[in-house]
Design a protein around this motif. Sequence first.
Motif, PDB file in Angstrom:
ATOM      1  N   ALA A  42      10.434  25.095 -10.326  1.00  0.00           N
ATOM      2  CA  ALA A  42      11.516  24.165 -10.490  1.00  0.00           C
ATOM      3  C   ALA A  42      11.200  23.118 -11.724  1.00  0.00           C
ATOM      4  O   ALA A  42       9.931  22.982 -12.120  1.00  0.00           O
ATOM      5  CB  ALA A  42      11.403  23.178  -9.248  1.00  0.00           C
ATOM      6  N   CYS A  43      12.264  22.648 -12.366  1.00  0.00           N
ATOM      7  CA  CYS A  43      12.175  21.812 -13.549  1.00  0.00           C
ATOM      8  C   CYS A  43      11.481  20.543 -12.805  1.00  0.00           C
ATOM      9  O   CYS A  43      11.895  20.063 -12.055  1.00  0.00           O
ATOM     10  CB  CYS A  43      13.364  21.545 -14.052  1.00  0.00           C
ATOM     11  N   SER A  44      10.434  19.915 -13.622  1.00  0.00           N
ATOM     12  CA  SER A  44       9.974  18.708 -13.293  1.00  0.00           C
ATOM     13  C   SER A  44      10.732  17.247 -13.500  1.00  0.00           C
ATOM     14  O   SER A  44      10.469  16.235 -13.176  1.00  0.00           O
ATOM     15  CB  SER A  44       8.735  18.437 -14.159  1.00  0.00           C
ATOM     16  N   LEU A  47      14.318  19.064 -10.739  1.00  0.00           N
ATOM     17  CA  LEU A  47      13.926  19.558  -9.810  1.00  0.00           C
ATOM     18  C   LEU A  47      14.597  20.552  -8.825  1.00  0.00           C
ATOM     19  O   LEU A  47      14.548  20.879  -7.861  1.00  0.00           O
ATOM     20  CB  LEU A  47      13.837  18.372  -8.260  1.00  0.00           C
ATOM     21  N   LYS A  48      15.376  21.437 -10.019  1.00  0.00           N
ATOM     22  CA  LYS A  48      16.073  22.572  -9.505  1.00  0.00           C
ATOM     23  C   LYS A  48      15.455  23.573 -10.527  1.00  0.00           C
ATOM     24  O   LYS A  48      14.620  23.459 -11.352  1.00  0.00           O
ATOM     25  CB  LYS A  48      17.590  22.231 -10.207  1.00  0.00           C
ATOM     26  N   PRO A  49      15.883  24.713  -9.914  1.00  0.00           N
ATOM     27  CA  PRO A  49      15.028  26.138 -10.534  1.00  0.00           C
ATOM     28  C   PRO A  49      15.438  25.987 -12.174  1.00  0.00           C
ATOM     29  O   PRO A  49      16.395  25.827 -12.593  1.00  0.00           O
ATOM     30  CB  PRO A  49      15.820  27.006 -10.069  1.00  0.00           C
ATOM     31  N   PHE A  50      14.302  26.159 -12.960  1.00  0.00           N
ATOM     32  CA  PHE A  50      14.457  25.919 -14.418  1.00  0.00           C
ATOM     33  C   PHE A  50      15.425  26.843 -15.101  1.00  0.00           C
ATOM     34  O   PHE A  50      15.496  28.151 -14.675  1.00  0.00           O
ATOM     35  CB  PHE A  50      13.156  25.589 -15.032  1.00  0.00           C
ATOM     36  N   ILE A  51      15.895  26.550 -16.120  1.00  0.00           N
ATOM     37  CA  ILE A  51      16.853  27.286 -17.127  1.00  0.00           C
ATOM     38  C   ILE A  51      16.104  26.981 -18.612  1.00  0.00           C
ATOM     39  O   ILE A  51      16.116  25.943 -19.149  1.00  0.00           O
ATOM     40  CB  ILE A  51      18.205  27.083 -17.096  1.00  0.00           C
ATOM     41  N   ASP A  52      16.054  28.335 -19.048  1.00  0.00           N
ATOM     42  CA  ASP A  52      15.241  28.182 -20.387  1.00  0.00           C
ATOM     43  C   ASP A  52      13.947  27.391 -20.359  1.00  0.00           C
ATOM     44  O   ASP A  52      13.966  26.304 -21.083  1.00  0.00           O
ATOM     45  CB  ASP A  52      16.236  27.567 -21.542  1.00  0.00           C
ATOM     46  N   GLU A  65      17.528  21.800 -21.531  1.00  0.00           N
ATOM     47  CA  GLU A  65      18.484  21.210 -21.591  1.00  0.00           C
ATOM     48  C   GLU A  65      18.066  19.565 -21.181  1.00  0.00           C
ATOM     49  O   GLU A  65      18.285  18.588 -21.794  1.00  0.00           O
ATOM     50  CB  GLU A  65      19.706  21.425 -20.909  1.00  0.00           C
ATOM     51  N   CYS A  66      17.216  19.642 -20.183  1.00  0.00           N
ATOM     52  CA  CYS A  66      16.598  18.324 -19.562  1.00  0.00           C
ATOM     53  C   CYS A  66      15.760  17.821 -20.631  1.00  0.00           C
ATOM     54  O   CYS A  66      15.844  16.250 -20.917  1.00  0.00           O
ATOM     55  CB  CYS A  66      15.759  18.939 -18.334  1.00  0.00           C
ATOM     56  N   ILE A  67      15.185  18.414 -21.313  1.00  0.00           N
ATOM     57  CA  ILE A  67      14.211  17.789 -22.296  1.00  0.00           C
ATOM     58  C   ILE A  67      15.073  16.958 -23.515  1.00  0.00           C
ATOM     59  O   ILE A  67      14.910  15.901 -23.840  1.00  0.00           O
ATOM     60  CB  ILE A  67      13.399  18.701 -22.955  1.00  0.00           C
TER      61      ILE A  67
END
Length: 538
Positions: A42-44, A47-52, A65-67
């Motif tokens: 998961a993305c920090s 908190l969802k499964p990360f993409i790229d 994308e979150c960054i």
Amino acid sequence: MPQRHSKNNNDLAFFTYDEKRKLGYGTQKERLGRDSIKPFDACSLCLKPFIDPLCCQKGHVFCKECILECLLAQKKDIQRENSWFFLSFLLICFSLNTHLSIGADTISAGQSLSGNQTIISDGGNFVLGFFTPGKSQNHYIGIWYNKVSVRTIVWVANRDRPLSDPSSSELKIMDGNLILLNQSKFPIWSTNLTSATLNSIKAALLDTGNLVLRDGPNSSTLVSESLDHPTHTCLPGGKLGLDKRTNKTQRLTSWRSEEDPAPGFFSLELDPSGTNQYLILWNGSENYWTSGVWNGQIFSLVPEMRLNYIYNFSYINNENESYFTYSVYNTSILSRFIMELSGQVKQLSWLEKPQQWNLFWAQPRKQCEVHALCGAFSRCNERALPFCEFGSSEGCELACLNNCSCTAYAYGSNGCSIWVEDLLNLQQFSDDKSDGNDLYNRLAASEISSSKKGTATCVGTVAGAVALLGFLLVLIWGWQRRRPVGTSKAVEDSLVPFGYRDLQSATKNFSEKLGGGGFGSVFKGTLPDSTVIAVKKL
């Protein structure tokens, strides 16, 4: 009896498990649910499964994308904080009413000076702005030293027209002049130029303390200089003299008091009779002191000018002008030449370590150097009291007439003797004794008959004559005590005697001090006919 740990608990010497748990004592352990644990993939941030996925140096995994969204949000927050900081800074600057511009030394068209705004010379030596002398409630535009710890005023524009509210007053360029407007926007001071080019005038404060007006922003042509219009201080490079083309005199005039820069009683100027010497005048007319003539190097009665290791003194006399000026060899030395309200001219320089003004020379130095101090037929002796010594009976008589308290005088081999109180223990010597002196009683002018009369024959006993003389003296003494101020008739067609009590009443017990110096203090007084007088109390 041992104390109990808490209500409803035991009194054991150690904490029980239940007590430790309630106090939060020791390591606390709790079982976490599945929702409290982030999955490994998961993305920090979301908190969802990360993409790229991207990984940082500490091993945290993020969506690309979150960054980017996080970085853009932080950038907006920084810009928002900077804009608020900038607005706050502007508000603080306006609320503090700062200088016209930081480091500015000029006033141009469209700019003005008011309140506590100032301009500073390019080298930082002088400041121009509003000031209040001492405890006075009046405000003035003036120039003072910027690097001197004690505020020292060297020039005042509106010295006889003070302001009551500097915040609503303005110093600005108008109609080709530098003009000071009061709170009613009425001009009370101006440079009074008539040939200046409109809208091109620019005022600048030079590092010499000279406030100048330039005809054009980049012009070196000066159309007005404050050094040409000194008040009570002459700075290095300034002039004191006479412009023969315009017949204008440049003079120094003392302040009226420590808290009033209006023109006072003493002024220093070039001798109007044409000689190359300077005079201190009292009240604009009475000669108080003279410098002596210029001998090519110094003024003859100012020998201190020979010690010219600091100053370079000059006297210029040509067909256009005659003037005295000076300069300092070391331009870093702060120096001033002033006309003090005490009646002395002084040359001073600033000392950095003790942070005080050092007196180089002052004139007049002594009481006897004051012009005509003892009057005619007399001489002044600094080593004697009183200072004045009289060389003839005429001088002794004149000294008695000039002293309001004098009742009688005598002149003989021992010089001049003056009585200022009642005459007591008088003795009549016999004809064979020659060591006595004639005594002259002072009488009021009204008691002296103008017509010549024959000598009256004295009839009576010695006791009767003594009693009559005593009675007359009592009458004269009582009449003089009751005599109102200013009603005495003139003595010798020029002198009007006043008693000490008369002057004490006219000056309100010497309450309003105008100035003072080494020779006494000067007080303001008013006669019954509303005539304003100045009284020196030695």
